[in-house]
Design a protein around this motif. Structure first.
Motif, PDB file in Angstrom:
ATOM      1  N   UNK A   1       0.832  -1.206   0.000  1.00  0.00           N
ATOM      2  CA  UNK A   1       0.000   0.000   0.000  1.00  0.00           C
ATOM      3  C   UNK A   1       0.863   1.251   0.000  1.00  0.00           C
ATOM      4  N   UNK A   2       0.564   2.153  -0.932  1.00  0.00           N
ATOM      5  CA  UNK A   2       1.213   3.457  -0.958  1.00  0.00           C
ATOM      6  C   UNK A   2       0.439   4.389  -0.050  1.00  0.00           C
ATOM      7  N   UNK A   3       1.102   4.932   0.971  1.00  0.00           N
ATOM      8  CA  UNK A   3       0.400   5.763   1.944  1.00  0.00           C
ATOM      9  C   UNK A   3       1.164   7.052   2.196  1.00  0.00           C
ATOM     10  N   UNK A   4       0.753   7.759   3.236  1.00  0.00           N
ATOM     11  CA  UNK A   4       1.277   9.083   3.537  1.00  0.00           C
ATOM     12  C   UNK A   4       1.588   9.167   5.030  1.00  0.00           C
ATOM     13  N   UNK A   5       1.770  10.388   5.511  1.00  0.00           N
ATOM     14  CA  UNK A   5       2.133  10.599   6.915  1.00  0.00           C
ATOM     15  C   UNK A   5       0.957  11.093   7.756  1.00  0.00           C
ATOM     16  N   UNK A   6      -0.234  11.148   7.182  1.00  0.00           N
ATOM     17  CA  UNK A   6      -1.373  11.683   7.909  1.00  0.00           C
ATOM     18  C   UNK A   6      -1.675  10.901   9.187  1.00  0.00           C
ATOM     19  N   UNK A   7      -1.431   9.600   9.161  1.00  0.00           N
ATOM     20  CA  UNK A   7      -1.786   8.770  10.306  1.00  0.00           C
ATOM     21  C   UNK A   7      -1.061   9.124  11.587  1.00  0.00           C
ATOM     22  N   UNK A   8       0.067   9.820  11.480  1.00  0.00           N
ATOM     23  CA  UNK A   8       0.817  10.177  12.689  1.00  0.00           C
ATOM     24  C   UNK A   8       0.153  11.317  13.465  1.00  0.00           C
ATOM     25  N   UNK A   9      -0.594  12.145  12.774  1.00  0.00           N
ATOM     26  CA  UNK A   9      -1.305  13.210  13.457  1.00  0.00           C
ATOM     27  C   UNK A   9      -0.447  14.418  13.780  1.00  0.00           C
ATOM     28  N   UNK A  10      -1.048  15.469  14.341  1.00  0.00           N
ATOM     29  CA  UNK A  10      -0.361  16.747  14.558  1.00  0.00           C
ATOM     30  C   UNK A  10       0.597  16.770  15.740  1.00  0.00           C
ATOM     31  N   UNK A  11       0.629  15.719  16.548  1.00  0.00           N
ATOM     32  CA  UNK A  11       1.476  15.743  17.742  1.00  0.00           C
ATOM     33  C   UNK A  11       2.949  15.537  17.415  1.00  0.00           C
ATOM     34  N   UNK A  12       3.269  15.089  16.195  1.00  0.00           N
ATOM     35  CA  UNK A  12       4.636  14.679  15.881  1.00  0.00           C
ATOM     36  C   UNK A  12       5.249  15.558  14.795  1.00  0.00           C
TER      37      UNK A  12
ATOM     38  N   UNK B   1       8.779  15.084  14.042  1.00  0.00           N
ATOM     39  CA  UNK B   1       9.850  14.266  13.453  1.00  0.00           C
ATOM     40  C   UNK B   1       9.389  12.825  13.525  1.00  0.00           C
ATOM     41  N   UNK B   2       9.235  12.183  12.378  1.00  0.00           N
ATOM     42  CA  UNK B   2       8.577  10.882  12.324  1.00  0.00           C
ATOM     43  C   UNK B   2       9.500   9.781  11.823  1.00  0.00           C
ATOM     44  N   UNK B   3       9.500   8.671  12.559  1.00  0.00           N
ATOM     45  CA  UNK B   3      10.106   7.430  12.093  1.00  0.00           C
ATOM     46  C   UNK B   3       8.971   6.414  11.958  1.00  0.00           C
ATOM     47  N   UNK B   4       9.288   5.216  11.507  1.00  0.00           N
ATOM     48  CA  UNK B   4       8.260   4.194  11.392  1.00  0.00           C
ATOM     49  C   UNK B   4       7.736   3.740  12.756  1.00  0.00           C
ATOM     50  N   UNK B   5       8.454   4.081  13.814  1.00  0.00           N
ATOM     51  CA  UNK B   5       8.025   3.714  15.170  1.00  0.00           C
ATOM     52  C   UNK B   5       7.138   4.779  15.813  1.00  0.00           C
ATOM     53  N   UNK B   6       6.971   5.907  15.154  1.00  0.00           N
ATOM     54  CA  UNK B   6       6.117   6.964  15.691  1.00  0.00           C
ATOM     55  C   UNK B   6       4.679   6.461  15.782  1.00  0.00           C
ATOM     56  N   UNK B   7       4.009   6.662  16.914  1.00  0.00           N
ATOM     57  CA  UNK B   7       2.628   6.161  17.066  1.00  0.00           C
ATOM     58  C   UNK B   7       1.667   6.801  16.069  1.00  0.00           C
ATOM     59  N   UNK B   8       0.694   6.018  15.637  1.00  0.00           N
ATOM     60  CA  UNK B   8      -0.364   6.525  14.766  1.00  0.00           C
ATOM     61  C   UNK B   8      -1.427   7.163  15.652  1.00  0.00           C
ATOM     62  N   UNK B   9      -1.318   8.485  15.820  1.00  0.00           N
ATOM     63  CA  UNK B   9      -2.175   9.202  16.759  1.00  0.00           C
ATOM     64  C   UNK B   9      -2.958  10.320  16.069  1.00  0.00           C
ATOM     65  N   UNK B  10      -3.394  10.074  14.864  1.00  0.00           N
ATOM     66  CA  UNK B  10      -4.141  11.085  14.117  1.00  0.00           C
ATOM     67  C   UNK B  10      -5.442  11.426  14.830  1.00  0.00           C
ATOM     68  N   UNK B  11      -5.826  12.693  14.761  1.00  0.00           N
ATOM     69  CA  UNK B  11      -7.092  13.128  15.342  1.00  0.00           C
ATOM     70  C   UNK B  11      -8.098  13.529  14.265  1.00  0.00           C
TER      71      UNK B  11
END
Length: 312
Positions: A100-111, A113-123
């Protein structure tokens, strides 16, 4: 010969097809409008939300690539759930890997600097949709029902990145002409940019290397540059004087223009990506697979060359 089926013939789907053909694979591209098949790529008209048609078109697939996207942000709630479910079902039925080709939206506004370990905290709803798609895919993977992986990229630039790209048709042709441009949000906030050929190359790796399966990966991308810095680099490589970079007011973008183009209203949820630093770390991909991002000058030159060819 492995059968690789790509859903979507947009900027990423088309280049991924080219990449897979160059690697010697049999490639089939599915899209709503279809296309003209060639000796190397078969095109079929298939609605991604039609589970029966999708399953039939992917029955012999070894790998399925989800490079599709609803026509606008305002359609995500309506279209993504049925498309994502149909794709998972099709991959499971065929015994195929789903990339799946995806984006960074799932990480949400709290982050910032993002790595693959960053929690998916989208609001926001778009981020939650994307996060939910991956979580369901991973659940099925862990249950042994299907093999999945996901590529996540930041904002595109490069060949075929046009209307929906910030450094697309609204910006690049103006820089080439030596004209000023307007930035979204803070023009001096550092931001990661992802070159479209690097996305295609990454997807081909993820679909053909079993080390990739069962987790998400960030597409190799260069160092973060603010929109002002990025415009300066484009002007330098284009051989024009440095252009003025202004700021496009959010009220104009979302409220006024969004009245006539509903898709623009979706930017309200992603304002944090432009008002604040937004950096993606992609070193894990390079460390695992030995694939690096295209150098900045080469990527900009490739982008400018594509735009010049398009204008001609």
């Amino acid at each position: 010969m492995a059968v690789h089926v790509i859903l979507g013939k947009g900027p990423i789907g088309g280049q991924t097809a080219d990449e897979l053909v160059a690697l010697g694979h049999r490639v089939r591209v599915l899209s709503r409008s279809g296309g003209t098949s060639t000796g190397t790529v078969e095109h079929r008209a298939v609605d991604a939300g039609d589970a029966v048609a999708l399953r039939a078109a992917t029955a012999d697939a070894d790998v399925i690539y989800n490079c599709a996207n609803p026509a606008g942000y305002h359609l995500w709630n309506q279209e993504w759930p049925r498309m994502a479910s149909a794709l998972l079902d099709a991959a499971e039925s065929a015994g195929a890997v789903l990339v799946t080709m995806s984006c960074l939206y799932g990480y949400g506004p709290a982050h910032r600097y993002m790595t693959e370990e960053t929690p998916l905290e989208a609001v926001g709803h778009k981020g939650r949709i994307r996060a939910g798609m991956w979580q369901e895919a991973l659940r099925r993977h862990e249950a042994g029902r299907v093999r999945v992986t996901e590529a996540r990229a930041s904002d595109f630039f490069g060949p075929h990145a046009t209307a929906n790209a910030v450094f697309g048709e609204r910006v690049v042709p103006r820089i080439m002409a030596g004209k000023g441009v307007q930035a979204l949000g803070d023009p001096d906030a550092p931001h990661t940019w992802t070159y479209t050929p690097d996305v295609a190359r990454a997807l081909a790796v993820l679909g053909t290397d079993e080390r990739a399966w069962g987790r998400a990966w960030h597409v190799p991308s260069g160092p973060a540059l603010s929109q002002r810095e990025f415009a300066r680099e484009f002007a330098r490589v284009a051989g024009v004087a440095e252009v003025k970079v202004g700021r496009l007011p959010w009220w104009l973008m979302i409220n006024l223009l969004g009245t006539f183009q509903p898709a623009l209203r979706g930017f309200a949820e992603t304002r944090h990506q432009w008002d604040l630093p937004f950096e993606m770390d992609s070193t894990a991909f390079t460390a695992e697979f030995g694939v690096k991002a295209t150098g900045l000058d080469e990527a900009i030159a490739g982008t400018l060359g594509w735009w010049r060819g398009r204008a001609a």
